[in-house]
Design a protein around this motif. Structure first.
Motif, PDB file in Angstrom:
ATOM      1  N   ALA A 113      60.387  16.892  12.244  1.00 50.25           N
ATOM      2  CA  ALA A 113      61.531  17.778  12.022  1.00 50.25           C
ATOM      3  C   ALA A 113      61.173  18.979  11.160  1.00 50.25           C
ATOM      4  CB  ALA A 113      62.679  16.992  11.388  1.00 50.25           C
ATOM      5  N   ASP A 114      60.163  18.833  10.292  1.00 52.00           N
ATOM      6  CA  ASP A 114      59.755  19.945   9.432  1.00 52.00           C
ATOM      7  C   ASP A 114      59.139  21.096  10.233  1.00 52.00           C
ATOM      8  OD1 ASP A 114      60.596  18.356   7.376  1.00 52.00           O
ATOM      9  OD2 ASP A 114      58.573  17.662   6.840  1.00 52.00           O
ATOM     10  N   ASP A 115      58.627  20.806  11.431  1.00 59.63           N
ATOM     11  CA  ASP A 115      57.996  21.839  12.263  1.00 59.63           C
ATOM     12  C   ASP A 115      58.994  22.594  13.139  1.00 59.63           C
ATOM     13  OD1 ASP A 115      55.444  21.286  11.327  1.00 59.63           O
ATOM     14  OD2 ASP A 115      55.077  19.753  12.865  1.00 59.63           O
ATOM     15  N   GLN A 116      60.257  22.149  13.178  1.00 63.09           N
ATOM     16  CA  GLN A 116      61.227  22.776  14.075  1.00 63.09           C
ATOM     17  C   GLN A 116      61.470  24.254  13.755  1.00 63.09           C
ATOM     18  OE1 GLN A 116      65.229  21.329  13.979  1.00 63.09           O
ATOM     19  NE2 GLN A 116      65.773  22.372  15.887  1.00 63.09           N
ATOM     20  N   PRO A 117      61.691  24.672  12.495  1.00 65.84           N
ATOM     21  CA  PRO A 117      61.928  26.108  12.232  1.00 65.84           C
ATOM     22  C   PRO A 117      60.753  26.986  12.685  1.00 65.84           C
ATOM     23  CG  PRO A 117      62.539  24.810  10.320  1.00 65.84           C
ATOM     24  CD  PRO A 117      61.873  23.879  11.271  1.00 65.84           C
ATOM     25  N   ARG A 118      59.533  26.510  12.440  1.00 69.99           N
ATOM     26  CA  ARG A 118      58.364  27.287  12.852  1.00 69.99           C
ATOM     27  C   ARG A 118      58.264  27.353  14.380  1.00 69.99           C
ATOM     28  NH1 ARG A 118      52.801  25.124  12.338  1.00 69.99           N
ATOM     29  NH2 ARG A 118      51.558  26.701  13.365  1.00 69.99           N
ATOM     30  N   ALA A 119      58.577  26.242  15.051  1.00 71.89           N
ATOM     31  CA  ALA A 119      58.532  26.213  16.518  1.00 71.89           C
ATOM     32  C   ALA A 119      59.573  27.167  17.107  1.00 71.89           C
ATOM     33  CB  ALA A 119      58.768  24.792  17.027  1.00 71.89           C
ATOM     34  N   ARG A 120      60.779  27.151  16.545  1.00 71.21           N
ATOM     35  CA  ARG A 120      61.830  28.049  17.040  1.00 71.21           C
ATOM     36  C   ARG A 120      61.460  29.512  16.781  1.00 71.21           C
ATOM     37  NH1 ARG A 120      66.565  25.880  18.624  1.00 71.21           N
ATOM     38  NH2 ARG A 120      67.759  27.699  18.000  1.00 71.21           N
ATOM     39  N   GLU A 121      60.818  29.786  15.662  1.00 67.44           N
ATOM     40  CA  GLU A 121      60.371  31.147  15.357  1.00 67.44           C
ATOM     41  C   GLU A 121      59.331  31.608  16.385  1.00 67.44           C
ATOM     42  OE1 GLU A 121      60.562  34.669  13.343  1.00 67.44           O
ATOM     43  OE2 GLU A 121      61.740  32.886  12.863  1.00 67.44           O
ATOM     44  N   LEU A 122      58.390  30.738  16.741  1.00 65.63           N
ATOM     45  CA  LEU A 122      57.391  31.079  17.756  1.00 65.63           C
ATOM     46  C   LEU A 122      58.048  31.352  19.112  1.00 65.63           C
ATOM     47  CD1 LEU A 122      54.566  28.510  16.914  1.00 65.63           C
ATOM     48  CD2 LEU A 122      54.417  30.996  16.756  1.00 65.63           C
ATOM     49  N   LEU A 123      59.038  30.548  19.458  1.00 65.58           N
ATOM     50  CA  LEU A 123      59.732  30.744  20.737  1.00 65.58           C
ATOM     51  C   LEU A 123      60.532  32.047  20.730  1.00 65.58           C
ATOM     52  CD1 LEU A 123      60.920  27.107  21.509  1.00 65.58           C
ATOM     53  CD2 LEU A 123      59.016  28.359  22.527  1.00 65.58           C
ATOM     54  N   ARG A 124      61.145  32.381  19.591  1.00 65.70           N
ATOM     55  CA  ARG A 124      61.877  33.652  19.494  1.00 65.70           C
ATOM     56  C   ARG A 124      60.924  34.832  19.639  1.00 65.70           C
ATOM     57  NH1 ARG A 124      63.931  31.620  14.839  1.00 65.70           N
ATOM     58  NH2 ARG A 124      65.778  30.380  15.204  1.00 65.70           N
ATOM     59  N   ASP A 125      59.766  34.753  18.953  1.00 65.20           N
ATOM     60  CA  ASP A 125      58.781  35.835  19.025  1.00 65.20           C
ATOM     61  C   ASP A 125      58.233  36.005  20.435  1.00 65.20           C
ATOM     62  OD1 ASP A 125      59.161  36.339  16.361  1.00 65.20           O
ATOM     63  OD2 ASP A 125      57.389  35.199  15.703  1.00 65.20           O
ATOM     64  N   ALA A 126      58.144  34.908  21.188  1.00 65.65           N
ATOM     65  CA  ALA A 126      57.652  34.966  22.565  1.00 65.65           C
ATOM     66  C   ALA A 126      58.747  35.402  23.536  1.00 65.65           C
ATOM     67  CB  ALA A 126      57.101  33.597  22.974  1.00 65.65           C
ATOM     68  N   GLY A 127      59.989  35.522  23.061  1.00 66.86           N
ATOM     69  CA  GLY A 127      61.098  35.931  23.918  1.00 66.86           C
ATOM     70  C   GLY A 127      61.641  34.807  24.772  1.00 66.86           C
ATOM     71  N   LEU A 128      61.377  33.571  24.393  1.00 72.16           N
ATOM     72  CA  LEU A 128      61.836  32.423  25.173  1.00 72.16           C
ATOM     73  C   LEU A 128      63.109  31.801  24.624  1.00 72.16           C
ATOM     74  CD1 LEU A 128      58.358  30.761  25.661  1.00 72.16           C
ATOM     75  CD2 LEU A 128      59.692  31.984  27.375  1.00 72.16           C
ATOM     76  N   LEU A 129      63.545  32.282  23.474  1.00 74.86           N
ATOM     77  CA  LEU A 129      64.705  31.684  22.825  1.00 74.86           C
ATOM     78  C   LEU A 129      65.510  32.789  22.167  1.00 74.86           C
ATOM     79  CD1 LEU A 129      65.886  28.852  22.117  1.00 74.86           C
ATOM     80  CD2 LEU A 129      64.576  28.966  20.016  1.00 74.86           C
ATOM     81  N   GLU A 130      66.816  32.797  22.409  1.00 72.52           N
ATOM     82  CA  GLU A 130      67.679  33.774  21.758  1.00 72.52           C
ATOM     83  C   GLU A 130      67.996  33.303  20.350  1.00 72.52           C
ATOM     84  OE1 GLU A 130      71.131  35.150  23.716  1.00 72.52           O
ATOM     85  OE2 GLU A 130      70.117  35.386  25.628  1.00 72.52           O
ATOM     86  N   SER A 131      68.206  34.250  19.476  1.00 70.61           N
ATOM     87  CA  SER A 131      68.505  33.923  18.095  1.00 70.61           C
ATOM     88  C   SER A 131      69.997  33.954  17.847  1.00 70.61           C
ATOM     89  CB  SER A 131      67.819  34.908  17.159  1.00 70.61           C
ATOM     90  OG  SER A 131      68.159  34.617  15.826  1.00 70.61           O
ATOM     91  N   THR A 132      70.445  33.037  17.025  1.00 67.54           N
ATOM     92  CA  THR A 132      71.844  33.057  16.584  1.00 67.54           C
ATOM     93  C   THR A 132      71.951  33.688  15.206  1.00 67.54           C
ATOM     94  OG1 THR A 132      71.601  30.833  15.694  1.00 67.54           O
ATOM     95  CG2 THR A 132      72.456  31.041  17.943  1.00 67.54           C
ATOM     96  N   ARG A 133      70.820  34.087  14.670  1.00 70.11           N
ATOM     97  CA  ARG A 133      70.806  34.708  13.353  1.00 70.11           C
ATOM     98  C   ARG A 133      71.284  36.149  13.450  1.00 70.11           C
ATOM     99  NH1 ARG A 133      64.792  32.920  11.387  1.00 70.11           N
ATOM    100  NH2 ARG A 133      65.149  30.682  11.475  1.00 70.11           N
ATOM    101  N   PRO A 134      72.153  36.588  12.546  1.00 73.57           N
ATOM    102  CA  PRO A 134      72.595  37.983  12.584  1.00 73.57           C
ATOM    103  C   PRO A 134      71.457  38.917  12.186  1.00 73.57           C
ATOM    104  CG  PRO A 134      73.538  36.848  10.687  1.00 73.57           C
ATOM    105  CD  PRO A 134      72.810  35.820  11.489  1.00 73.57           C
ATOM    106  N   GLY A 135      71.333  40.004  12.934  1.00 74.78           N
ATOM    107  CA  GLY A 135      70.321  41.004  12.605  1.00 74.78           C
ATOM    108  C   GLY A 135      68.941  40.694  13.134  1.00 74.78           C
ATOM    109  N   TYR A 136      68.745  39.559  13.811  1.00 75.54           N
ATOM    110  CA  TYR A 136      67.429  39.230  14.348  1.00 75.54           C
ATOM    111  C   TYR A 136      67.310  39.853  15.727  1.00 75.54           C
ATOM    112  CZ  TYR A 136      63.231  36.600  15.488  1.00 75.54           C
ATOM    113  OH  TYR A 136      61.956  36.248  15.814  1.00 75.54           O
TER     114      TYR A 136
END
Length: 165
Positions: A62-85
């Motif tokens: 579970a500790d690796d989930q934020p880093r994994a989601r960040e990698l997916l966002r940077d690759a354009g495979l995941l939309e962000s729910t964070r404001p301003g991202y």
């Protein structure tokens, strides 16, 4: 374990798993390839698969989930729910509507549309003129011959075919 990605295509899920594994994040693929699954050539988005049966990528820790989601966002495979991202998948954001590139795109489209309309008008004006309608000319009938003198008069006899009887 936490799910970070799912797709109907197993090839996409395997690619995401490889991306995360290459980044040093241990993952697990659920509903992966098996003898029950369809081949890639038979895949169709028109036949949706239930979310529980879709291939998914799970992060083992579970500790690796934020880093994994960040990698997916940077690759354009995941939309962000964070404001301003700024995500690669955000195509129609309101602040981008009046940027100069958007205006140029619309200008180019309008110019091309006007050129197409102009070409259509020119082609319509240059079309060959239809041939004039043919009006039948009245034919002159020969004037009746003047009656010949009596000595040159011919007797005409009409012969009717014999009736078969």
């Amino acid at each position: 374990m936490r799910q970070v990605f799912s797709s109907q295509r197993i090839e996409t899920v395997e690619g995401v798993a490889k991306l995360l594994t290459d980044a040093g994040i241990p993952v697990h693929i659920s509903n992966g390839r098996s003898y029950h699954s369809k081949r890639g050539g038979q895949f169709s988005y028109t036949e949706p698969v239930k979310a529980q049966l879709q291939p998914s990528v799970w992060v083992r820790h579970a500790d690796d989930q934020p880093r994994a989601r960040e990698l997916l966002r940077d690759a354009g495979l995941l939309e962000s729910t964070r404001p301003g991202y700024a995500s690669a998948l955000t195509f129609n954001s309101p602040q981008d509507a009046d940027t100069p590139p958007r205006r140029w795109v619309w200008r180019i489209r309008l110019i091309l549309l006007a050129l197409i309309a102009l070409a259509a008008v020119v082609m319509w004006l240059r079309r060959p003129a239809p041939p004039p309608p043919v009006v039948p000319q009245p034919q002159e009938q020969p004037a009746p011959a003047e009656s010949a003198p009596a000595d040159e008069e011919e007797d005409r006899i009409r012969i009717l075919p014999a009736s078969g009887g």
